[in-house]
Design a protein around this motif. Structure first.
Motif, mmCIF file in Angstrom:
data_model
loop_
_atom_site.group_PDB
_atom_site.id
_atom_site.type_symbol
_atom_site.label_atom_id
_atom_site.label_comp_id
_atom_site.label_asym_id
_atom_site.label_seq_id
_atom_site.Cartn_x
_atom_site.Cartn_y
_atom_site.Cartn_z
ATOM 1 N N GLY A 114 0.811 -1.217 0.000
ATOM 2 C CA GLY A 114 0.000 0.000 0.000
ATOM 3 C C GLY A 114 0.837 1.256 0.000
ATOM 4 O O GLY A 114 0.529 2.230 -0.705
ATOM 5 N N SER A 115 1.915 1.260 0.773
ATOM 6 C CA SER A 115 2.801 2.421 0.790
ATOM 7 C C SER A 115 3.465 2.612 -0.572
ATOM 8 O O SER A 115 3.627 3.750 -1.053
ATOM 9 C CB SER A 115 3.856 2.277 1.890
ATOM 10 N N PHE A 116 3.821 1.521 -1.208
ATOM 11 C CA PHE A 116 4.420 1.575 -2.545
ATOM 12 C C PHE A 116 3.436 2.140 -3.567
ATOM 13 O O PHE A 116 3.808 2.960 -4.414
ATOM 14 C CB PHE A 116 4.850 0.164 -2.952
ATOM 15 N N GLN A 117 2.181 1.725 -3.483
ATOM 16 C CA GLN A 117 1.186 2.129 -4.467
ATOM 17 C C GLN A 117 0.916 3.630 -4.452
ATOM 18 O O GLN A 117 0.580 4.211 -5.485
ATOM 19 C CB GLN A 117 -0.126 1.358 -4.254
ATOM 20 N N VAL A 118 1.051 4.284 -3.314
ATOM 21 C CA VAL A 118 0.810 5.731 -3.279
ATOM 22 C C VAL A 118 2.061 6.525 -3.620
ATOM 23 O O VAL A 118 2.021 7.764 -3.681
ATOM 24 C CB VAL A 118 0.264 6.197 -1.913
ATOM 25 N N GLY A 119 3.170 5.827 -3.844
ATOM 26 C CA GLY A 119 4.388 6.505 -4.265
ATOM 27 C C GLY A 119 5.478 6.618 -3.227
ATOM 28 O O GLY A 119 6.536 7.216 -3.486
ATOM 29 N N MET A 120 5.250 6.054 -2.039
ATOM 30 C CA MET A 120 6.277 6.138 -1.002
ATOM 31 C C MET A 120 7.444 5.202 -1.308
ATOM 32 O O MET A 120 7.278 4.137 -1.905
ATOM 33 C CB MET A 120 5.699 5.770 0.360
ATOM 34 N N ILE A 121 8.625 5.600 -0.878
ATOM 35 C CA ILE A 121 9.768 4.702 -0.833
ATOM 36 C C ILE A 121 9.650 3.935 0.475
ATOM 37 O O ILE A 121 9.495 4.530 1.539
ATOM 38 C CB ILE A 121 11.084 5.495 -0.891
ATOM 39 N N ARG A 122 9.678 2.609 0.404
ATOM 40 C CA ARG A 122 9.412 1.845 1.622
ATOM 41 C C ARG A 122 10.447 0.750 1.833
ATOM 42 O O ARG A 122 11.185 0.353 0.934
ATOM 43 C CB ARG A 122 7.993 1.253 1.614
ATOM 44 N N GLY A 123 10.500 0.285 3.070
ATOM 45 C CA GLY A 123 11.378 -0.808 3.444
ATOM 46 C C GLY A 123 10.744 -1.577 4.586
ATOM 47 O O GLY A 123 9.640 -1.255 5.036
ATOM 48 N N SER A 124 11.436 -2.572 5.084
ATOM 49 C CA SER A 124 10.890 -3.399 6.158
ATOM 50 C C SER A 124 11.904 -3.525 7.290
ATOM 51 O O SER A 124 13.101 -3.310 7.101
ATOM 52 C CB SER A 124 10.495 -4.778 5.632
ATOM 53 N N TYR A 125 11.393 -3.888 8.466
ATOM 54 C CA TYR A 125 12.300 -4.035 9.610
ATOM 55 C C TYR A 125 12.029 -5.313 10.383
ATOM 56 O O TYR A 125 10.938 -5.892 10.311
ATOM 57 C CB TYR A 125 12.254 -2.809 10.517
ATOM 58 N N HIS A 126 13.064 -5.736 11.105
ATOM 59 C CA HIS A 126 13.023 -6.959 11.906
ATOM 60 C C HIS A 126 13.273 -6.603 13.359
ATOM 61 O O HIS A 126 14.280 -5.966 13.692
ATOM 62 C CB HIS A 126 14.099 -7.931 11.431
ATOM 63 N N PHE A 127 12.362 -6.999 14.258
ATOM 64 C CA PHE A 127 12.547 -6.793 15.693
ATOM 65 C C PHE A 127 13.376 -7.955 16.233
ATOM 66 O O PHE A 127 12.935 -9.108 16.234
ATOM 67 C CB PHE A 127 11.196 -6.719 16.402
ATOM 68 N N ALA A 128 14.587 -7.641 16.681
ATOM 69 C CA ALA A 128 15.528 -8.680 17.090
ATOM 70 C C ALA A 128 15.227 -9.218 18.477
ATOM 71 O O ALA A 128 14.857 -8.471 19.391
ATOM 72 C CB ALA A 128 16.949 -8.118 17.067
ATOM 73 N N LEU A 129 15.408 -10.525 18.632
ATOM 74 C CA LEU A 129 15.374 -11.193 19.932
ATOM 75 C C LEU A 129 16.671 -11.993 20.046
ATOM 76 O O LEU A 129 16.702 -13.209 19.777
ATOM 77 C CB LEU A 129 14.152 -12.107 20.050
ATOM 78 N N PRO A 130 17.765 -11.348 20.432
ATOM 79 C CA PRO A 130 19.087 -11.988 20.368
ATOM 80 C C PRO A 130 19.272 -13.208 21.251
ATOM 81 O O PRO A 130 20.209 -13.980 21.024
ATOM 82 C CB PRO A 130 20.033 -10.856 20.810
ATOM 83 N N ASP A 131 18.411 -13.398 22.243
ATOM 84 C CA ASP A 131 18.568 -14.569 23.106
ATOM 85 C C ASP A 131 17.802 -15.782 22.594
ATOM 86 O O ASP A 131 17.863 -16.854 23.195
ATOM 87 C CB ASP A 131 18.127 -14.244 24.534
ATOM 88 N N ARG A 132 17.087 -15.619 21.487
ATOM 89 C CA ARG A 132 16.285 -16.728 20.958
ATOM 90 C C ARG A 132 17.038 -17.549 19.909
ATOM 91 O O ARG A 132 16.827 -18.755 19.783
ATOM 92 C CB ARG A 132 14.992 -16.198 20.338
ATOM 93 N N SER A 133 17.862 -16.895 19.100
ATOM 94 C CA SER A 133 18.631 -17.574 18.051
ATOM 95 C C SER A 133 19.737 -16.637 17.604
ATOM 96 O O SER A 133 19.724 -15.437 17.939
ATOM 97 C CB SER A 133 17.733 -17.967 16.866
ATOM 98 N N ASP A 134 20.694 -17.143 16.843
ATOM 99 C CA ASP A 134 21.840 -16.322 16.468
ATOM 100 C C ASP A 134 21.472 -15.296 15.403
ATOM 101 O O ASP A 134 20.413 -15.365 14.767
ATOM 102 C CB ASP A 134 23.002 -17.198 15.999
ATOM 103 N N GLY A 135 22.358 -14.332 15.217
ATOM 104 C CA GLY A 135 22.096 -13.243 14.290
ATOM 105 C C GLY A 135 21.921 -13.700 12.856
ATOM 106 O O GLY A 135 21.055 -13.179 12.139
ATOM 107 N N ALA A 136 22.719 -14.651 12.429
ATOM 108 C CA ALA A 136 22.618 -15.147 11.057
ATOM 109 C C ALA A 136 21.254 -15.773 10.800
ATOM 110 O O ALA A 136 20.632 -15.545 9.751
ATOM 111 C CB ALA A 136 23.729 -16.157 10.784
ATOM 112 N N THR A 137 20.762 -16.558 11.762
ATOM 113 C CA THR A 137 19.469 -17.220 11.605
ATOM 114 C C THR A 137 18.341 -16.197 11.495
ATOM 115 O O THR A 137 17.443 -16.328 10.650
ATOM 116 C CB THR A 137 19.211 -18.161 12.793
#
Length: 277
Positions: free
Chosen positions: A116-139
């Protein structure tokens, strides 16, 4: 930092990797859409724990006057389906959308928000909320990229974001030493770069970084900084960064951000050229 050796090799194949990965990620997101977990306690938005630990700085505020830059927002499942046209009319020109958390949560509203953000012309991206004690960074980087966190050189896709902040479930620093935390962030960052050809943006606060890394780990040469500080000025930046790329300046009534530069520099960030020189 000695562990960063070999990074230059990725620059030579950024474009090819990005195009191929863009197609793969798009296919994977469509395939897993129906498997997304429902909203619930596992859904934490960017800054949710920063606001809890550091405060919101008072009432709602618009973009700080005299700062210049480009206005944007970030969203998660908490906003549900969004009237993107209304935000565009208010002057918002970019958006970040939560894609994932840990390795067992996906935003059920991701497609509507991201597309939806793309369709109106916005430049968009996505983010990941990290939980470092659950699994390693690569995973967690692999999980993020496979579920909407990729990047493509289309001029409308911002590099993915590692959202690293206070632990919503317990120990502030996830029971990790400063050295272990920096290693985890480095693992996520290097894996994301290997998979996409771009270094991820790092979202954090100055106070969290000082407490949980011991003000160590220099990511300033590679990773753009998205800093959260709910105030009238951006203030002191986390260790080693001398410039910020994005500033999240308020969390009410929803997260609002200011890109530190002109619109053409925002476009440059999306195409792979450093946003700030």
């Amino acid at each position: 930092m000695s562990t960063r050796r070999g990074r230059n090799r990725w620059a030579e194949r950024t474009t090819v990797m990005a195009v191929v990965l863009g197609w793969l990620v798009s296919t994977q997101v469509q395939a897993t859409a129906e498997a997304r977990l429902p909203e619930g306690s596992a859904d934490h938005y960017a800054g949710s724990q920063i606001a809890k630990h550091e405060g919101t700085g008072g009432s709602e505020r618009s973009a700080p006057s005299g700062e210049g830059g480009v206005e944007g927002i970030d969203v998660s499942s908490h906003q549900g389906e969004i009237d993107w046209a209304a935000h565009w009319a208010e002057g918002k020109r970019f958006a970040y959308v939560k894609a994932s958390e840990g390795t067992d949560y996906l935003n059920p509203h991701f497609e509507q928000q991201y597309d939806g953000s793309f369709q109106v012309g916005m430049i968009r991206g996505s983010y990941h909320f990290a939980l470092p004690d659950r699994s390693d960074g690569a995973t967690q980087a692999q999980y993020f990229v496979a579920n909407g966190g990729g990047w493509s050189a289309d001029g409308q896709t911002l590099p993915g974001v590692l959202d690293i902040e206070y632990n919503p479930y317990g120990s502030t620093c996830y029971g990790m030493s400063g050295t272990a935390m920096v290693d985890w962030i480095l693992s996520f960052s290097d894996t994301y770069a290997e998979l996409t050809g771009r270094w991820p943006v790092i979202y954090t606060s100055t106070r969290w970084w000082a407490q949980c890394t011991g003000n160590t780990g220099d990511f300033s040469a590679t990773n753009p900084l998205w800093v959260a500080r709910y105030s009238d000025s951006v203030g002191e930046l986390p260790h080693a960064w001398t410039v910020h790329t994005i500033w999240q300046h308020t969390s009410t009534p929803l997260d609002q951000n200011l890109f530190n530069g002109s619109y053409d520099r925002l476009v440059a960030l999306s195409t792979g050229v450093p946003a700030l020189q």
